[in-house]
Enzyme design. Structure first.
Site, PDB file in Angstrom:
ATOM      1  N   GLN A 147     -13.141  -3.813  -6.388  1.00 39.30           N
ATOM      2  CA  GLN A 147     -12.457  -5.010  -6.899  1.00 39.30           C
ATOM      3  C   GLN A 147     -12.691  -6.198  -5.973  1.00 39.30           C
ATOM      4  O   GLN A 147     -12.484  -6.099  -4.757  1.00 39.30           O
ATOM      5  CB  GLN A 147     -10.955  -4.795  -7.052  1.00 39.30           C
TER       6      GLN A 147
ATOM      7  N   GLU B 144      -2.683 -11.859 -12.078  1.00 38.37           N
ATOM      8  CA  GLU B 144      -1.618 -11.712 -11.078  1.00 38.37           C
ATOM      9  C   GLU B 144      -1.392 -12.986 -10.258  1.00 38.37           C
ATOM     10  O   GLU B 144      -0.768 -12.969  -9.202  1.00 38.37           O
ATOM     11  CB  GLU B 144      -1.943 -10.539 -10.136  1.00 38.37           C
TER      12      GLU B 144
ATOM     13  N   TYR C 299      -3.672 -14.842  -8.703  1.00 40.34           N
ATOM     14  CA  TYR C 299      -4.639 -15.108  -7.629  1.00 40.34           C
ATOM     15  C   TYR C 299      -5.576 -16.256  -8.039  1.00 40.34           C
ATOM     16  O   TYR C 299      -5.445 -16.828  -9.120  1.00 40.34           O
ATOM     17  CB  TYR C 299      -5.430 -13.835  -7.303  1.00 40.34           C
TER      18      TYR C 299
ATOM     19  N   ARG D  11     -10.435  -8.460 -14.947  1.00 38.75           N
ATOM     20  CA  ARG D  11      -8.975  -8.290 -15.091  1.00 38.75           C
ATOM     21  C   ARG D  11      -8.389  -9.609 -15.554  1.00 38.75           C
ATOM     22  O   ARG D  11      -8.368 -10.601 -14.805  1.00 38.75           O
ATOM     23  CB  ARG D  11      -8.362  -7.846 -13.752  1.00 38.75           C
TER      24      ARG D  11
ATOM     25  N   HIS E 276       2.367 -12.905  -9.377  1.00 41.63           N
ATOM     26  CA  HIS E 276       3.272 -12.321  -8.379  1.00 41.63           C
ATOM     27  C   HIS E 276       4.520 -13.182  -8.185  1.00 41.63           C
ATOM     28  O   HIS E 276       5.554 -12.684  -7.760  1.00 41.63           O
ATOM     29  CB  HIS E 276       2.557 -12.115  -7.045  1.00 41.63           C
TER      30      HIS E 276
ATOM     31  N   GLN F  10       8.755   2.337  -3.110  1.00 42.95           N
ATOM     32  CA  GLN F  10       9.285   2.423  -1.750  1.00 42.95           C
ATOM     33  C   GLN F  10       8.262   2.793  -0.674  1.00 42.95           C
ATOM     34  O   GLN F  10       8.370   2.325   0.445  1.00 42.95           O
ATOM     35  CB  GLN F  10      10.466   3.401  -1.716  1.00 42.95           C
TER      36      GLN F  10
ATOM     37  N   CYS G 141       4.774   2.776  -1.413  1.00 38.63           N
ATOM     38  CA  CYS G 141       3.460   2.154  -1.674  1.00 38.63           C
ATOM     39  C   CYS G 141       3.568   0.644  -1.431  1.00 38.63           C
ATOM     40  O   CYS G 141       3.319   0.165  -0.328  1.00 38.63           O
ATOM     41  CB  CYS G 141       2.933   2.525  -3.054  1.00 38.63           C
TER      42      CYS G 141
ATOM     43  N   LEU H 165      19.480   6.681   4.891  1.00 37.95           N
ATOM     44  CA  LEU H 165      18.814   7.805   4.234  1.00 37.95           C
ATOM     45  C   LEU H 165      18.338   7.361   2.861  1.00 37.95           C
ATOM     46  O   LEU H 165      19.033   6.685   2.140  1.00 37.95           O
ATOM     47  CB  LEU H 165      19.808   8.946   4.037  1.00 37.95           C
TER      48      LEU H 165
END
Ligand code: NAP
Ligand code: SF4
Length: 656
Positions: free
Chosen positions: A79, A143, A145, A193, A231, A318, A320, A640
């Site tokens: 990409q 997205e 960009y 894309r 984004h 969480q 990634c 936790l």
């Protein structure tokens, strides 16, 4: 497999690790992989030292990836991503000098000659990718960009040939694709894309998107992939609360308008959902990204009708995306082996000298205990898992009942199936007693947490509950509610009381987030109307409180905390920080704030003030000199989450 930045791109020896990561997915049956975004020049890098492909010297390390994938019988495209104004460095370039709301720097407007140069850089990157052995490239046009920034007047105020009419604004991507095709020849994949739903004001109209798609096809693209949302859009596009395949309707609008295959994406995480999307004619191909972090063998299992064995991506972000935002290498909450392929391995006992199967007791069937039991059993130990309640899951059982969090059911399905497949002896409704320890060589204590109790006056009144009373034991809650504690569980409890347990339909989701299914509005987004004023919503008045100052859910992940806060607002939840709790009475909760006392007249007070470890068993085992390991919430209740629990369980299972 869709593009994902893993953070390995910038690590020492990262390309060796990436090669192993991609090869494992190729062996697992993925048809076509797209790498994480690689910049075509230094200005297009997302961060100052992010990966780029600009010279011959960088080609060699990419060959590690392409060779490994080809040996595994896979195909892989690189990409090419130019960040434009989203770059986190002061040399960012964009069509016009307009700062993005999510970036720290104001970009420089590209001079006309540099627009030409940038196109050449895209072409150079594509040619270098070809030399490195890639099967093709994906041009990142969505997205928000750089390419997306050229397409809309929101970010493109130019008055040269790259700005003005839509015909001019789309010239940049069209020239990129046309010149790449010219340079790489026919036998090379070009995926484009395409942003099919910008979800920002002054985004593209549907007509513009269709026009661009046709022009991209004519310019020589092989496949068009779907991009959803810039984004900076204030609408969730891939998080857990997005319904499965929630944006397939967007790709469907473009079906039949071009003659090359269309890929659809976003929140497709099971073979069944993917199949349904294809059956409904929403797309020609499916792209999934995070589901292959969660399970590299997803495709093999699907092909062999073993989808009940798939470790499903639960869209939590969480381990990634949240890791990437914190400048950490990505992994996966439900599969901590992801991106650690060269470091973490399950070593079967049969392969090591002097290693023998042991009898292992695991106490507690929450995420820590489940992962410990499964990992130890996979290595060849004889494992017995004790759970005092009548079902596995621990804290997951409280999360999975909240609408938008139902994906946790898949995690439980996966673990339960793995217990079966690995012959773990499951003892439900069974409390582990010290006397039982004599039958085991080792005990892993994952007895979890208990809700923190408060000793305030009135906290024993019958209308005072804790989160487990509400989420697990389903106690009846009135219309006016005060929640003490505005962490993850306080927010979950509020959402449960407002939304219930049922997953949201795609239509309801679109309504709530003002997505315009008719696509009459630019960017596909309507003017906002507060949800609480819409009929049927805001049926409860909820006060969400905490003592410290700041936003609710401040410790939650960067990619999802803002969504929770938006939802709280949409449902009219009243959030109060800097609160001191005085007492609870029949009338409600008495607090003071800024030196003034107030009574919140509520029907129920629900305590979501964190947890304490339940570790008495471990302490007793140790006191008697019995070999034991302590993991998960039982070890440390603070901060936790299931990510830490699963990781700790897996680690102990690998070494026990
Ligand atoms: P938490 O995030 O630590 O929040 C605890 C809340 O209780 C805070 O608002 C805290 O604020 C308050 N509190 C703490 N001690 C108190 C006391 N003695 N009296 C009154 N209030 C008190 O814990 P949690 O909500 O229980 O969540 C547990 C863990 O699970 C956290 O790590 C959380 O991130 C995770 N989780 C994550 C998600 C997710 O969606 N990712 C969802 C649920 C839970 P003050 O001390 O300022 O009052
Ligand atoms: Fe999916 Fe969560 Fe794993 Fe990311 S961390 S791949 S969102 S399960």
């Amino acid at each position: 497999m869709g593009s994902m930045h893993t953070g390995l791109e910038e690590e020492k020896n990262g390309f060796e690790k990436l090669a192993a990561f991609y090869a494992e997915r190729a062996r697992g049956g993925v048809g076509l992989i797209v790498t994480g975004g690689i910049a075509p020049d230094i200005f297009g890098r997302l961060t100052p030292f992010a990966s780029k492909l600009t010279s011959q010297s960088e080609v060699e390390k990419h060959k590690l990836i392409t060779n490994a994938v080809h040996i595994a019988d896979g195909k892989i495209c690189l990409q090419i991503l130019h960040a434009g104004r989203y770059a986190y460095h002061p040399f960012s370039l964009a069509p016009s000098r307009i700062k993005a709301p999510i970036a720290p720097f104001t970009p420089w407007a590209m001079p006309s000659f540099y627009v030409e140069k940038t196109i050449q850089h895209f072409v150079r990157a594509a040619k270098l990718a070809q030399q490195a052995g890639y099967d093709g490239v994906e041009v990142m046009g969505s997205e928000g960009y750089l390419i997306n920034q050229f397409l809309v007047t929101r970010t493109n105020k130019r008055n040269d040939k790259w700005g003005g009419s839509f015909g001019n604004r789309m010239l940049f991507p069209v020239e990129i694709v046309r010149r790449i095709r010219e340079a790489v020849g026919e036998n090379f994949i070009i995926i484009y894309r395409l942003s099919m739903l910008d979800i920002v004001d002054d985004g593209q109209t549907w007509n513009e998107i269709e026009t661009l798609a046709k022009a991209i096809e004519n310019a020589g693209a092989s496949i068009i992939n779907t991009g959803i949302g810039w984004h900076e859009a204030r609408v969730p596009t891939i998080a857990q609360m997005v319904p499965r395949a929630g944006f397939a309707w967007v790709t469907k609008r473009l079906m039949g308008k071009v003659n090359i295959p269309l890929i659809t994406t976003n929140r497709i995480n099971s073979p069944e959902v993917a199949e349904q999307v294809l059956q409904e004619g929403c797309a020609d191909m499916i792209s999934m990204a995070r589901p292959f972090l969660a399970d590299p063998n997803f495709m093999l299992k699907a092909k062999e009708n073993r989808s009940d064995e798939i470790n499903t991506c639960i869209a939590c972000n969480q381990a990634c995306l949240d890791h990437i935002f914190n400048r950490k290498v990505a992994s996966c909450m439900v599969n901590p082996f992801a991106c650690r392929e060269t470091e973490w391995k399950i070593t079967p006992l049969s392969s090591g000298e002097g290693m023998r199967p042991k009898n292992i007791a695991v106490v507690g069937g929450g995420p820590a205990g489940l992962s410990a039991a499964v990992t130890a059993a996979q290595r060849g130990h004889r494992v017995t898992l004790f759970e005092a309640r009548n079902e596995m899951g621990g804290q997951l059982n409280m999360a999975r009942v909240v609408s938008g969090k139902e994906e946790f059911n898949e995690t439980l399905r996966y673990f339960n199936r793995q217990l079966e497949l690995n012959n773990v002896d499951v003892k439900l409704n069974t409390r582990f007693e010290i006397a039982m320890a004599k039958d085991f060589d080792d005990v892993i204590v994952s007895s979890g947490v208990l809700p923190r109790e408060l000793s305030m006056e009135g906290s024993d009144l019958p209308h005072v509950f804790n989160y487990a009373d509400v989420l697990r034991d389903k106690k009846q809650v009135g219309k006016r509610v005060a929640i003490i504690g505005a962490g993850g569980i306080g927010i979950d409890t509020a959402m449960f009381l407002l939304k219930g347990s049922n997953p949201e339909s795609s239509h309801d989701f679109n309504e709530k987030w003002n997505l315009d299914e008719t696509y009459l509005m630019r960017g596909g987004v309507r003017i906002e109307e507060p949800l609480s004023t819409r009929e049927g919503l805001g049926v409860r008045q909820i006060f969400l409180l905490q003592r410290k100052k700041g936003k609710p859910g401040a410790a939650l992940g960067k990619t999802t905390a803002w969504i929770h806060r938006e939802e709280l607002k949409k449902y009219g939840v009243k959030y109060l920080d800097g609160v001191e709790y005085e007492k609870i009475s029949e009338q409600g909760l008495h607090i003071s704030r800024n030196g003034q006392s107030h009574l919140l007249a509520v029907d129920n007070v629900i305590i979501c003030a964190g947890q304490v470890s339940e570790r008495s068993l471990y302490d007793e085992l140790k006191a008697r000199g019995i070999s034991a390991h302590l993991i998960g919430g039982a070890k440390e209740a603070g901060e936790l989450d299931a990510k830490r629990a699963i990781e700790e369980g897996t680690r102990v299972g690998m070494v026990v």
